[in-house]
Design an enzyme around this catalytic site. Structure first.
Site, PDB file in Angstrom:
ATOM      1  N   CYS A  87      47.005  -4.821 -15.227  1.00  0.00           N
ATOM      2  CA  CYS A  87      45.381  -4.658 -15.092  1.00  0.00           C
ATOM      3  C   CYS A  87      44.875  -5.438 -14.224  1.00  0.00           C
ATOM      4  O   CYS A  87      44.768  -5.032 -12.923  1.00  0.00           O
ATOM      5  CB  CYS A  87      45.130  -4.690 -16.728  1.00  0.00           C
ATOM      6  N   HIS A 195      49.470  -2.237 -20.445  1.00  0.00           N
ATOM      7  CA  HIS A 195      49.727  -3.726 -20.662  1.00  0.00           C
ATOM      8  C   HIS A 195      50.976  -3.618 -21.732  1.00  0.00           C
ATOM      9  O   HIS A 195      51.102  -3.603 -22.655  1.00  0.00           O
ATOM     10  CB  HIS A 195      48.559  -4.216 -21.767  1.00  0.00           C
ATOM     11  N   GLU A 197      53.033  -5.993 -22.299  1.00  0.00           N
ATOM     12  CA  GLU A 197      52.911  -7.181 -23.057  1.00  0.00           C
ATOM     13  C   GLU A 197      52.205  -7.052 -24.494  1.00  0.00           C
ATOM     14  O   GLU A 197      52.483  -7.498 -25.290  1.00  0.00           O
ATOM     15  CB  GLU A 197      52.151  -8.516 -22.385  1.00  0.00           C
TER      16      GLU A 197
END
Lengths: 222, 106
Positions: A87, A195, A197
């Protein structure tokens, strides 16, 4: 041996703890790298996480690239070390010249915050080596300036060299050629808007990010 | 490649040390062909206020600063270099640079 993952932290970064948690979940040891640190020390991989580095002043990533840690990240990348920008981290890597192109405002000025289906297009990168081409992963996107663009020459190069790493199944932001992530010529630097994560637990709605971050750790261990 | 156009002003006042001071204005705009969603949104909104016939709305940013340099050409060269290396992203943005003599000597 436990891999050490450096997580770069600028003023305004806000995904460093999610990234560190994900690394820990996968058995790695995260280490925060403050942006004024002129070294990445002996980490095995680097994550440039999301957020708003330096407030996104001027342009996302424009100021971050002058932080001392970025010289060390560039050197680490040049020596073949695995680096992933997520990002805002992707924006930082393009501004730093580690990846080509730029990320502009989303089509229609639309802020997108939603799970996105992305297709794995190549597995010869540090972020996708444990995935399969054609895999469709469900990973959240959360951005206003994720609309990837580049010159026609650069786009042709990315395609010819198999450097489009991920494509959106349904383009959420106007990105050229549905690009969600690309890699460097050396294939050890990857930038992506989704993302991974945030897709590491069934409680979060998806575990599809694990194969990507697991790939990064596998690359780190080599 | 960044495309830069330059506007110039009159001779600047000279400082004691021989430097002159210039007001520099950099206008950063998205390059032609790059979608400008902010401009498009404003353009679509104006008719609701009765402003019809407005076209080609572009949204950019303005960066102003003063700079001391030997002469106008040097000031312009500095601003041009700043734009290509930092103030604009040449992949998506162009700059219009104007350099004019400052109001008084520094």
């Amino acid at each position: 041996m436990t891999a050490t993952v450096g997580v770069v932290v600028f003023p305004g970064t806000n995904c460093e703890f999610d990234s560190a948690d994900a690394a820990r979940l996968l058995g790695a040891e995260p280490r925060m790298l403050w942006h004024q640190n002129p070294s990445v020390a002996d980490v095995d991989a680097v994550i440039v996480p999301g957020g708003f580095a330096h407030g996104d002043y001027l342009r996302p990533g424009a100021i971050a690239r002058f932080s001392p840690v970025m010289d060390a990240v560039a050197e680490f990348a040049r020596s073949g070390g695995p680096v992933v920008g997520i990002c805002n981290g992707f924006q930082v890597l393009t501004e730093a010249g580690l990846l080509p192109g730029a990320l502009q405002k989303n089509a229609g000025l639309k802020f997108v915050c939603a799970p996105a289906a992305v297709r794995v297009e190549t597995t010869t990168t540090v972020l996708t080596r444990e995935a399969a081409v054609g895999d469709v992963l469900h990973i959240p996107v959360n951005h206003f300036e994720g609309n990837y663009t580049c010159s026609p020459e650069t786009l042709a190069e990315l395609r010819d060299e198999d450097r489009v790493v991920l494509r959106y199944v349904e383009n959420p932001n106007g990105s050229v050629d549905d690009i969600a992530g690309i890699c460097s010529a050396g294939r050890n630097v990857v930038g992506l808007m989704p993302h991974p994560e945030r897709a590491t637990s069934a409680l979060l709605g998806s575990t599809d990010g694990l194969v990507l971050l697991g790939s990064l750790l596998a690359a780190a261990a080599v | 490649m960044t495309h830069l156009s330059v506007r110039s002003g009159a001779d600047a006042p000279v400082c004691d040390d021989g430097h002159m001071t210039f007001d520099v204005q950099v206008e950063v705009l998205l390059r032609p062909g790059i979608a400008d969603p902010a401009g498009s949104t404003i353009e679509r909104s104006l008719p609701t206020l009765g402003f019809d016939g407005v076209r080609e709305v572009r949204v950019g940013k303005s960066i102003r600063f003063m700079v001391e340099a030997d002469d106008e050409a040097a000031a312009r060269a500095m601003a041009t270099d700043m734009c290509s290396r930092f103030l604009t992203n040449p992949v998506i943005e162009d700059a219009v640079i104007s350099v004019v003599a400052a109001g008084g000597a520094s």
